[in-house]
Motif scaffolding. Sequence first.
Motif, PDB file in Angstrom:
ATOM      1  N   GLY A 252       0.755  -1.218  -0.005  1.00 61.46           N
ATOM      2  CA  GLY A 252      -0.180   0.074  -0.051  1.00 61.46           C
ATOM      3  C   GLY A 252       0.835   1.286  -0.059  1.00 61.46           C
ATOM      4  N   TYR A 253       2.201   1.400   0.088  1.00 60.56           N
ATOM      5  CA  TYR A 253       3.115   2.544  -0.209  1.00 60.56           C
ATOM      6  C   TYR A 253       2.733   2.959  -1.331  1.00 60.56           C
ATOM      7  CZ  TYR A 253       6.890   5.550  -0.259  1.00 60.56           C
ATOM      8  OH  TYR A 253       7.716   6.737  -0.595  1.00 60.56           O
ATOM      9  N   LYS A 254       2.449   4.588  -1.201  1.00 59.02           N
ATOM     10  CA  LYS A 254       1.828   5.565  -2.364  1.00 59.02           C
ATOM     11  C   LYS A 254       0.602   4.841  -3.238  1.00 59.02           C
ATOM     12  CE  LYS A 254       6.209   7.689  -3.558  1.00 59.02           C
ATOM     13  NZ  LYS A 254       5.853   8.920  -3.147  1.00 59.02           N
ATOM     14  N   ALA A 255       0.073   3.978  -2.357  1.00 61.73           N
ATOM     15  CA  ALA A 255      -1.492   3.713  -3.103  1.00 61.73           C
ATOM     16  C   ALA A 255      -2.335   4.743  -2.862  1.00 61.73           C
ATOM     17  CB  ALA A 255      -1.876   2.175  -2.470  1.00 61.73           C
ATOM     18  N   LEU A 256      -3.503   4.804  -3.856  1.00 68.81           N
ATOM     19  CA  LEU A 256      -4.421   5.762  -3.904  1.00 68.81           C
ATOM     20  C   LEU A 256      -5.693   5.062  -3.221  1.00 68.81           C
ATOM     21  CD1 LEU A 256      -4.099   7.185  -7.537  1.00 68.81           C
ATOM     22  CD2 LEU A 256      -3.069   7.899  -5.048  1.00 68.81           C
ATOM     23  N   GLY A 257      -6.495   6.129  -2.625  1.00 66.25           N
ATOM     24  CA  GLY A 257      -7.746   5.788  -2.041  1.00 66.25           C
ATOM     25  C   GLY A 257      -8.918   5.756  -2.810  1.00 66.25           C
ATOM     26  N   PRO A 258      -9.996   5.369  -2.338  1.00 71.57           N
ATOM     27  CA  PRO A 258     -11.302   5.500  -3.363  1.00 71.57           C
ATOM     28  C   PRO A 258     -11.252   6.991  -3.557  1.00 71.57           C
ATOM     29  CG  PRO A 258     -11.871   4.171  -1.454  1.00 71.57           C
ATOM     30  CD  PRO A 258     -10.368   4.739  -1.158  1.00 71.57           C
ATOM     31  N   SER A 259     -10.934   8.099  -2.710  1.00 73.94           N
ATOM     32  CA  SER A 259     -11.026   9.519  -3.277  1.00 73.94           C
ATOM     33  C   SER A 259      -9.993  10.039  -4.050  1.00 73.94           C
ATOM     34  CB  SER A 259     -11.041  10.449  -1.799  1.00 73.94           C
ATOM     35  OG  SER A 259      -9.626  10.152  -1.275  1.00 73.94           O
ATOM     36  N   GLY A 260      -8.968   8.932  -4.269  1.00 69.75           N
ATOM     37  CA  GLY A 260      -8.100   9.567  -5.375  1.00 69.75           C
ATOM     38  C   GLY A 260      -6.844  10.088  -4.456  1.00 69.75           C
ATOM     39  N   LEU A 289      -4.517   1.823  12.461  1.00 73.13           N
ATOM     40  CA  LEU A 289      -4.166   1.201  11.119  1.00 73.13           C
ATOM     41  C   LEU A 289      -5.269   0.105  10.625  1.00 73.13           C
ATOM     42  CD1 LEU A 289      -0.424   0.915  11.374  1.00 73.13           C
ATOM     43  CD2 LEU A 289      -1.522   2.621   9.903  1.00 73.13           C
ATOM     44  N   ARG A 290      -5.785  -0.712  11.659  1.00 67.73           N
ATOM     45  CA  ARG A 290      -6.595  -1.449  11.160  1.00 67.73           C
ATOM     46  C   ARG A 290      -8.101  -0.764  10.739  1.00 67.73           C
ATOM     47  NH1 ARG A 290      -6.516  -6.905  11.802  1.00 67.73           N
ATOM     48  NH2 ARG A 290      -4.952  -6.577  13.347  1.00 67.73           N
ATOM     49  N   ASN A 291      -8.128   0.348  11.417  1.00 67.31           N
ATOM     50  CA  ASN A 291      -9.603   1.242  11.076  1.00 67.31           C
ATOM     51  C   ASN A 291      -9.282   1.964   9.629  1.00 67.31           C
ATOM     52  OD1 ASN A 291     -10.952   0.028  13.348  1.00 67.31           O
ATOM     53  ND2 ASN A 291     -10.088   1.675  14.570  1.00 67.31           N
ATOM     54  N   MET A 292      -8.344   1.906   9.143  1.00 71.31           N
ATOM     55  CA  MET A 292      -7.838   2.492   7.894  1.00 71.31           C
ATOM     56  C   MET A 292      -8.245   2.029   6.817  1.00 71.31           C
ATOM     57  SD  MET A 292      -4.638   5.036   8.756  1.00 71.31           S
ATOM     58  CE  MET A 292      -4.517   5.933  10.234  1.00 71.31           C
ATOM     59  N   LYS A 293      -9.090   0.506   6.715  1.00 69.16           N
ATOM     60  CA  LYS A 293      -9.274  -0.050   5.553  1.00 69.16           C
ATOM     61  C   LYS A 293      -9.863   0.747   4.354  1.00 69.16           C
ATOM     62  CE  LYS A 293     -11.397  -4.552   4.235  1.00 69.16           C
ATOM     63  NZ  LYS A 293     -12.138  -5.710   4.747  1.00 69.16           N
ATOM     64  N   HIS A 302      -4.087  -3.372   2.226  1.00 67.43           N
ATOM     65  CA  HIS A 302      -4.403  -3.092   3.596  1.00 67.43           C
ATOM     66  C   HIS A 302      -4.065  -4.465   4.467  1.00 67.43           C
ATOM     67  CE1 HIS A 302      -6.954  -2.681   7.312  1.00 67.43           C
ATOM     68  NE2 HIS A 302      -6.323  -1.545   7.306  1.00 67.43           N
ATOM     69  N   ALA A 303      -4.719  -5.567   3.902  1.00 68.99           N
ATOM     70  CA  ALA A 303      -4.725  -6.736   4.470  1.00 68.99           C
ATOM     71  C   ALA A 303      -3.283  -7.385   4.547  1.00 68.99           C
ATOM     72  CB  ALA A 303      -5.559  -7.833   3.721  1.00 68.99           C
ATOM     73  N   ARG A 304      -2.398  -7.043   3.516  1.00 69.62           N
ATOM     74  CA  ARG A 304      -1.037  -7.450   3.526  1.00 69.62           C
ATOM     75  C   ARG A 304      -0.383  -6.697   4.599  1.00 69.62           C
ATOM     76  NH1 ARG A 304      -0.676  -6.930  -2.757  1.00 69.62           N
ATOM     77  NH2 ARG A 304      -1.789  -8.743  -3.480  1.00 69.62           N
ATOM     78  N   GLU A 334      16.640  -8.564 -13.294  1.00 72.28           N
ATOM     79  CA  GLU A 334      15.801  -8.475 -12.258  1.00 72.28           C
ATOM     80  C   GLU A 334      15.959  -9.449 -11.344  1.00 72.28           C
ATOM     81  OE1 GLU A 334      12.078  -9.156 -14.567  1.00 72.28           O
ATOM     82  OE2 GLU A 334      11.993  -6.977 -15.116  1.00 72.28           O
ATOM     83  N   VAL A 335      15.670  -9.152 -10.132  1.00 71.20           N
ATOM     84  CA  VAL A 335      15.668  -9.863  -8.811  1.00 71.20           C
ATOM     85  C   VAL A 335      14.238  -9.922  -8.167  1.00 71.20           C
ATOM     86  CG1 VAL A 335      16.575  -9.872  -6.491  1.00 71.20           C
ATOM     87  CG2 VAL A 335      18.066  -8.942  -8.363  1.00 71.20           C
ATOM     88  N   PRO A 336      13.886 -11.462  -8.349  1.00 71.03           N
ATOM     89  CA  PRO A 336      12.575 -11.709  -7.711  1.00 71.03           C
ATOM     90  C   PRO A 336      12.583 -11.701  -6.192  1.00 71.03           C
ATOM     91  CG  PRO A 336      13.448 -13.506  -8.337  1.00 71.03           C
ATOM     92  CD  PRO A 336      14.410 -12.333  -8.763  1.00 71.03           C
ATOM     93  N   ILE A 337      11.595 -11.067  -5.426  1.00 79.96           N
ATOM     94  CA  ILE A 337      11.430 -10.801  -4.044  1.00 79.96           C
ATOM     95  C   ILE A 337      10.152 -11.552  -3.657  1.00 79.96           C
ATOM     96  CG2 ILE A 337      11.487  -9.528  -1.927  1.00 79.96           C
ATOM     97  CD1 ILE A 337      12.723  -7.377  -3.808  1.00 79.96           C
ATOM     98  N   SER A 338      10.465 -12.874  -2.919  1.00 77.60           N
ATOM     99  CA  SER A 338       9.440 -13.789  -2.790  1.00 77.60           C
ATOM    100  C   SER A 338       8.690 -12.839  -1.292  1.00 77.60           C
ATOM    101  CB  SER A 338       9.784 -14.932  -2.427  1.00 77.60           C
ATOM    102  OG  SER A 338       8.617 -15.777  -1.679  1.00 77.60           O
ATOM    103  N   LEU A 339       7.676 -12.600  -1.379  1.00 78.92           N
ATOM    104  CA  LEU A 339       6.691 -12.069  -0.137  1.00 78.92           C
ATOM    105  C   LEU A 339       5.520 -13.305   0.292  1.00 78.92           C
ATOM    106  CD1 LEU A 339       5.959  -8.666  -1.226  1.00 78.92           C
ATOM    107  CD2 LEU A 339       7.925  -9.525   0.082  1.00 78.92           C
ATOM    108  N   ASP A 340       5.973 -14.503   0.430  1.00 81.59           N
ATOM    109  CA  ASP A 340       5.116 -15.518   0.724  1.00 81.59           C
ATOM    110  C   ASP A 340       4.888 -15.354   2.308  1.00 81.59           C
ATOM    111  OD1 ASP A 340       4.399 -17.275  -1.361  1.00 81.59           O
ATOM    112  OD2 ASP A 340       6.058 -18.463  -1.412  1.00 81.59           O
ATOM    113  N   LEU A 341       5.699 -14.889   2.966  1.00 83.36           N
ATOM    114  CA  LEU A 341       5.587 -14.607   4.479  1.00 83.36           C
ATOM    115  C   LEU A 341       4.345 -13.518   4.779  1.00 83.36           C
ATOM    116  CD1 LEU A 341       8.136 -12.291   5.741  1.00 83.36           C
ATOM    117  CD2 LEU A 341       7.662 -12.534   3.498  1.00 83.36           C
ATOM    118  N   ILE A 342       4.031 -12.988   3.453  1.00 80.79           N
ATOM    119  CA  ILE A 342       2.894 -12.007   3.741  1.00 80.79           C
ATOM    120  C   ILE A 342       1.524 -12.665   3.121  1.00 80.79           C
ATOM    121  CG2 ILE A 342       1.923  -9.880   3.201  1.00 80.79           C
ATOM    122  CD1 ILE A 342       4.538  -9.449   5.243  1.00 80.79           C
TER     123      ILE A 342
END
Length: 434
Positions: A252-260, A289-293, A302-304, A334-342
Amino acid sequence: MTDTSSSPTAADFCAIDFGTSNSAIGIACAQQGMRLVPLEDGRLTMPTAVYYFAEGKHDAEGPPRAFGRAALQAYVAGHSGRLMRSMKSILGSELYEHSTDVGSGRGVRYADMLTGYLKQLKRRAEAVHGAPLTRAVLGRPVFFVDDDPVRDATAQQQLEDAARAAGFSELAFQFEPIAAAFDYERQVSAEQYVLVADIGGGTSDFSVVRVGPQRREQLQRREDILASHGVHIAGTDFDRHIELAAVLPALGYKALGPSGREVPSKIYFDLATWHLINTCYNPQRVLELRNMKSFYADVRQHARLMTLLSEQLGHELAQQAEDAKIASAQSAAEVPISLDLIESGLEVLLRPQQTEQALGADIARIATAAQECVRMAGLAPEQIGALYCTGGSTGLPALVQALHAPFPQARLVQGDAFASVAAGLALHAKRVFA
């Protein structure tokens, strides 16, 4: 080899390289003058890390804990507790006098963490030396804190206080890049000017030093230090930029919300900063942060984020970013980064252009600082006879190339990435205390 520990008059002094990422300690040795102490599994360096266990009985020095590689292993094994790294970056900040929760409601002062780690180094060195160590030379960066002399002086005083609390009664300090110059000086056959670049986890430090075979045994070398300069940018900053550029957007870093509008970013900056990661797990902050869904247009992001916080995976994610940085620096692919832990099957790619963009500005600032150091010394670029590189971050080819480019005639010398400074501090300790 017979060291001085076999004698009742064994030397009581040592040299300590307390690094952001790794530390080392040198002691007196009869045949070789000074030598570095094997600290863990025969290795001459130990990660600057402490793991506090959430369970177990306290002792006089606090909660049960592990140091160095054992601390990292405890974290990877999933023990309940807290991993503390980059402790050197606390020096000069208000955090030094504060406490942090290390699990099960247990609090530890940051000052006590530093003291405990230095005490552990001292004990391990004494076990090898066979005698108490009461005097020490400690390395310090040119600047603990950029452009703030008061906080910089505070940082050195805090390190001195921690060392005295660890049991040292007499202390001296030496700039880390100058210590590296002492190590390099053993190799030279003629007088020359060397630009020392010591780029570790927390700071990039430079010194222009006059070295030569006729100067090696001189105790007073102030006139040979033409200039010192540095910036508080180094490996941990590289890791943070890589994590923000390639990993945290999936959360979610730099992600946009419903309002843009862009979602709040502070949590992501803290997650990408080693000594702030634990603050992200504060229950009240997690609840907020949980209430910022509803702030997220893509609720999977947000779930991640909430998975990372609830499972306390921040340090592990940061380690993956560091590993990817190293792999990317050594390869054009390119270097793959596994996020299986998330999230099962989740993977992101670190592309070469991302690495270049993420690190480009910092590398440029570091290279500019190196050139400024030479200007401060009153020398022309062609007068630099050697560029001596030490510190873990000098393993990045792009960084070394940027440092060397303004001094093409200079001999490029790669010192021991982790032990050059400690070796030089040990030489200086002998000159100061012997």
